[in-house]
Design a protein around this motif. Structure first.
Motif, PDB file in Angstrom:
ATOM      1  N   ALA A  30       0.983  -0.975  -0.194  1.00  0.00           N
ATOM      2  CA  ALA A  30       0.232  -0.047  -0.353  1.00  0.00           C
ATOM      3  C   ALA A  30       1.272   1.045  -0.119  1.00  0.00           C
ATOM      4  O   ALA A  30       1.615   0.787   0.378  1.00  0.00           O
ATOM      5  N   GLU A  31       0.017   2.564  -0.612  1.00  0.00           N
ATOM      6  CA  GLU A  31       1.398   3.749  -0.684  1.00  0.00           C
ATOM      7  C   GLU A  31       1.248   4.152   0.603  1.00  0.00           C
ATOM      8  O   GLU A  31       0.827   4.332   2.053  1.00  0.00           O
ATOM      9  N   PRO A  32       2.574   4.502   1.158  1.00  0.00           N
ATOM     10  CA  PRO A  32       2.313   5.062   2.658  1.00  0.00           C
ATOM     11  C   PRO A  32       1.957   6.725   2.808  1.00  0.00           C
ATOM     12  O   PRO A  32       1.661   6.902   1.886  1.00  0.00           O
ATOM     13  N   SER A  33       1.485   6.542   3.811  1.00  0.00           N
ATOM     14  CA  SER A  33       0.468   7.578   3.890  1.00  0.00           C
ATOM     15  C   SER A  33       1.361   8.841   4.313  1.00  0.00           C
ATOM     16  O   SER A  33       2.836   8.633   4.863  1.00  0.00           O
ATOM     17  N   PRO A  34       0.574   9.822   4.561  1.00  0.00           N
ATOM     18  CA  PRO A  34       1.476  11.378   4.625  1.00  0.00           C
ATOM     19  C   PRO A  34       2.478  11.118   5.869  1.00  0.00           C
ATOM     20  O   PRO A  34       3.427  11.668   5.815  1.00  0.00           O
TER      21      PRO A  34
END
Length: 249
Positions: A30-34
């Motif tokens: 999954a794309e990393p969160s900010p």
């Protein structure tokens, strides 16, 4: 190769295909969160500095205690950190003193800080130790949970007399900002070591106030405006006298 062999080979290829699909699906990242991105940047910036590692570590633990993804308008214009930071080395008022840290999006600080512009956040510290500090080694690790913007910033602003203000303005951008503060402050007879404290702040995206319009220029007289009265004509008596003086033909 007989029919059975072909069937078994086809089944094996089909099974391998399904297995590859399942494997690729299972390993998708999954794309990393900010927040994750910002914490990774702060960890890299801290490097091998033990104090910076402790400060960033405190911020990392803070993100695990609060649901940063659901935060909205968590702070007013002036907000203190979550707790006063225990401070060692300022022995004039006890073996352990405290530093009250805060952040503000408007208003002047007690040390003469100027108003932050929209999208920025000013951090400040107020030690319990009396007297004017000689130098500031306070550091803030801040992270905008909406955008992932982050930074390690030293509170190194100074007054007109060259004394530390124990404050600094950062370009955090609008959104919810979490931060930790730690570091050292030197006084003429004390060396204060501040342990990390953490806090949570909201930075509004206020519109920049437009400058006042320029003063209007004086417009030239419009057509049809009253003009100066013409010079009066000669009186009738003077005209008769001139007529009498004209020789007849």
């Amino acid at each position: 190769m007989n029919g059975r062999s072909i069937a078994r080979a086809a089944a094996a290829v089909t099974a391998l295909g399904f297995g590859a699909v399942l494997t690729l699906t299972g390993t998708a990242v999954a794309e990393p969160s900010p927040v994750d991105t910002g914490l990774e940047q702060l960890t890299t910036a801290a490097g091998a500095d033990p104090a910076a590692q402790a400060g960033v570590g405190a911020l990392d633990q803070f993100t695990k205690l609060v649901d940063v993804a659901e935060l909205h308008n968590v702070a007013a214009a002036f907000t203190p950190f979550a707790y006063a930071a225990p401070t060692f080395g300022c022995g004039s008022v006890g073996p352990i003193t405290t530093i009250i840290a805060a952040a503000s999006t408007d208003g002047n600080t007690i040390n003469g800080g100027v108003d932050p512009v929209p999208g920025t956040l000013r951090f400040s510290a107020t030690p319990a130790h009396s007297g004017s500090p000689l130098s500031s080694g306070l550091v803030v690790a801040w992270l905008n949970v909406n955008t992932g913007a982050s930074g390690l910033t030293t509170l190194d602003d100074r007054t007109e007399l060259g004394l530390p203000t124990l404050s600094k303005t950062v370009a955090s951008g609008p959104g919810t900002v979490i931060a930790s503060m730690w570091g050292m402050i030197d006084y003429p007879s004390a060396h204060c070591v501040m342990t990390p404290t953490v806090g949570m702040f909201f930075v509004p995206n206020l519109p920049v106030q437009a400058p006042p319009p320029p003063a209007p220029e004086v417009a030239p007289a419009a057509a049809g405006a009253p003009q100066a009265a013409p010079a009066p004509s000669q009186p009738i008596a003077a005209q008769d006298e001139i007529a009498h003086q004209t020789p007849a033909n």
